[in-house]
Design an enzyme around this catalytic site. Structure first.
Site, PDB file in Angstrom:
ATOM      1  N   GLU A 289      19.911 -31.220   0.432  1.00 33.57           N
ATOM      2  CA  GLU A 289      21.190 -30.503   0.405  1.00 33.57           C
ATOM      3  C   GLU A 289      21.265 -29.528  -0.772  1.00 33.57           C
ATOM      4  OE1 GLU A 289      24.465 -32.963   2.307  1.00 33.57           O
ATOM      5  OE2 GLU A 289      25.402 -32.455   0.417  1.00 33.57           O
ATOM      6  N   HIS A 318       0.928 -48.269   7.862  1.00 33.43           N
ATOM      7  CA  HIS A 318       0.559 -48.568   9.250  1.00 33.43           C
ATOM      8  C   HIS A 318       1.325 -47.693  10.217  1.00 33.43           C
ATOM      9  CE1 HIS A 318      -1.728 -52.082   7.859  1.00 33.43           C
ATOM     10  NE2 HIS A 318      -0.823 -52.073   6.897  1.00 33.43           N
ATOM     11  N   LYS A 431      31.635 -29.471   8.972  1.00 30.59           N
ATOM     12  CA  LYS A 431      32.932 -30.113   8.708  1.00 30.59           C
ATOM     13  C   LYS A 431      34.058 -29.313   9.360  1.00 30.59           C
ATOM     14  CE  LYS A 431      32.177 -32.599   4.307  1.00 30.59           C
ATOM     15  NZ  LYS A 431      32.658 -32.855   2.946  1.00 30.59           N
TER      16      LYS A 431
HETATM   17  O1  PA5 Z   1      26.777 -33.987  -1.727  1.00 28.28           O
HETATM   18  C1  PA5 Z   1      27.749 -33.579  -1.132  1.00 28.28           C
HETATM   19  O2  PA5 Z   1      28.527 -32.755  -1.619  1.00 28.28           O
HETATM   20  C2  PA5 Z   1      28.074 -34.104   0.258  1.00 28.28           C
HETATM   21  O3  PA5 Z   1      27.059 -34.887   0.766  1.00 28.28           O
HETATM   22  C3  PA5 Z   1      29.351 -34.937   0.211  1.00 28.28           C
HETATM   23  O4  PA5 Z   1      29.179 -36.017  -0.653  1.00 28.28           O
HETATM   24  C4  PA5 Z   1      29.735 -35.429   1.599  1.00 28.28           C
HETATM   25  O5  PA5 Z   1      29.835 -34.366   2.491  1.00 28.28           O
HETATM   26  C5  PA5 Z   1      31.055 -36.190   1.548  1.00 28.28           C
HETATM   27  O6  PA5 Z   1      32.062 -35.385   1.003  1.00 28.28           O
HETATM   28  P1  PA5 Z   1      33.349 -35.993   0.381  1.00 28.28           P
HETATM   29  O7  PA5 Z   1      32.968 -36.843  -0.772  1.00 28.28           O
HETATM   30  O8  PA5 Z   1      34.180 -34.820  -0.003  1.00 28.28           O
HETATM   31  O9  PA5 Z   1      34.023 -36.828   1.438  1.00 28.28           O
END
Ligand code: PA5
Length: 461
Positions: A289, A318, A431
């Site tokens: 990410e 394996h 989202k």
């Molecule tokens: O790293 C990130 O920003 C994302 O993976 C968020 O943690 C994830 O989308 C969840 O978002 P939130 O904590 O706002 O619910």
């Protein structure tokens, strides 16, 4: 620093000219390394790099957490509702530091509540959870930085409704972790009078494990959060070194960066310990990410990133190792080794069967370690880039070091790639589309856009 980093098997002395890297690269790329170093160091504690402060400046927060969790020691269960960065750190650390069968232990042995981290909205999973917990004896930690994530809000709404029916009041069974003053969940928390932990403005989800996001649930199940922070502090100091080849995070970020440029677009994390199995999920998220970006900081199209893959030693010997050894030269494998496991299991005699003699009186500890060395040998022999991070043992301190290392490594790699490490437009797109399809107000345009994508019947069987 207690962790050891060995990147011999990345270098040309071991892998040869074609696949190996020249140590001179640290010299020839000194300007780039210095620039990346200062991008991270000059912004330490600022903007989206507030995560770098977490190990150093949270004494009051830790005090508040430890005071709060005392109330829940006799509860049967801790349930975390959260997703992505709001869940993966907790899963990784809890799996590393709790008994591997924590939830199955008798209460008097376990001493602390069971832990369930619910990071999906599969209805069957929600029902299965409700089938095994008594909600009245459960504390629910609802975690969302934005306070608006559909998955987490839905989970909250379901549990709030059940608690209202069963207890009249949900207040004592819910703890909220979110950004104070922002988002739907914060507004709800204030109205309902829930205990709220703030995760701070400049700490992104995937960099938040050392904030209340991770610390609250981990403390609820008795994990030594002070020792984790101490480990993270020690690793931070190592990652402050301006000498790139002596800085564990900067050096390995650089080796990954150069490897990417040579077409090694896959990064495998392969721990040789079940306790570290979910560190791979944590790593996969932070690496994917943070580094998977379409443009660089000057808006050039770059489509940067390296696909992270999780593997477990010895299990995946394996399964995947055949590909790693003989398939394309497109991977860097990072092994996580453990010097001393927390238990020793001796392999006894099977009787008079000479074929089994080589195993007899050895330990599973020997076996797993030799298997790791054997895989490292095989990969290196076939000129496959790999490096090893060794933990003397898995404990709260070394886990703190490892987490902080992964965060710094990602930050440095993002700086080398000159991309925005801290945004996630691709995730946000999904989202927004979910909001639109679930009928959220003001998302009508997005819904039109989604509906305009027509399906061609010829391509559906
Ligand atoms: O790293 C990130 O920003 C994302 O993976 C968020 O943690 C994830 O989308 C969840 O978002 P939130 O904590 O706002 O619910």
């Amino acid at each position: 620093m207690q962790l050891k980093f060995d990147f011999n098997n990345m270098m040309k002395e071991t892998l040869g000219e074609k696949e190996g890297l020249d140590f001179q690269l640290f010299e020839t790329h000194k300007d780039l390394l210095d620039l990346a170093y200062s991008k991270v160091m000059d912004n330490r504690g600022k903007g989206w790099q507030e995560w770098t402060n977490l190990p150093f400046y949270q004494q009051d927060v830790v005090k508040d957490i430890l005071e709060t969790v005392k109330r829940y020691q006799d509860y049967d269960n801790v349930v975390v509702f959260g997703i992505g960065g709001s869940a993966l750190g907790t899963i990784a650390v809890a799996n590393a530091l709790l008994h591997l069968r924590h939830n199955e232990l008798e209460k008097n042995v376990r001493k602390f509540p069971r832990l369930y981290v619910e990071d999906n909205v599969d209805p069957e999973r929600m029902q299965a959870l409700l089938d095994v917990i008594d909600v009245k004896k459960t504390v629910f930690n609802v975690i969302t930085k934005s306070g608006t994530t559909s998955e987490t809000l839905s989970q909250y709404m379901i549990i709030h409704n059940i608690l209202k029916q069963k207890l009249n009041d949900a207040k004592d069974n819910i703890i909220i972790t979110t950004t104070k003053g922002k988002g739907t969940l914060y507004d709800i928390a204030v109205k309902e009078g829930y205990k709220v932990f703030d995760l701070g403005g400049g700490v992104g989800g995937r960099f938040s494990v050392l904030s209340p996001v991770g610390l609250v649930p981990l403390a609820l199940v008795g994990i030594d959060i002070k020792a984790i922070l101490e480990g993270a502090r020690e690793m931070s100091e190592a990652c402050f070194s301006p000498v790139a080849c002596e800085n564990p995070a900067l050096s390995t970020a650089f080796l990954q960066y150069i490897s990417m440029r040579k077409g090694k677009n896959i990064s495998v994390l392969m721990p040789y310990a079940d306790s570290l199995k979910y560190m791979s999920d944590f790593y996969c998220q932070i690496w994917a990410e943070s580094l998977g970006k379409a443009t660089d900081n000057n808006n050039n199209i770059v489509h940067a990133g390296q696909t992270p893959v999780k593997a477990l030693g010895v299990t995946d010997q394996h399964s995947q190792v055949q590909l790693y050894t003989e398939g394309p030269f497109d991977k860097v494998v990072t092994f996580l080794a453990v010097e001393k496991y927390r238990t020793e299991v001796v392999i006894p005699s099977a009787g008079d069967y000479p074929e089994t003699d080589f195993l007899q009186n050895k330990t599973l500890n020997d076996l797993i370690n030799y298997e790791r060395k054997a895989t490292e040998f095989a990969l290196t022999k076939y000129k496959r880039a790999n490096f090893t991070i060794t933990l003397p043992e898995v404990n709260a301190h070394t886990i703190g070091e490892l987490l902080q290392y992964f965060m710094y490594q990602t930050a440095y790699c993002g700086a080398l790639l000159d991309i925005n490490t801290y945004n996630q437009p691709g995730v946000e797109e999904g989202k927004q589309a979910t909001f639109a399809m679930m009928g959220r107000k003001n998302y009508e345009k997005k819904l039109e856009e989604i509906n305009s994508l027509k399906k061609d019947e010829r391509f559906i069987i």
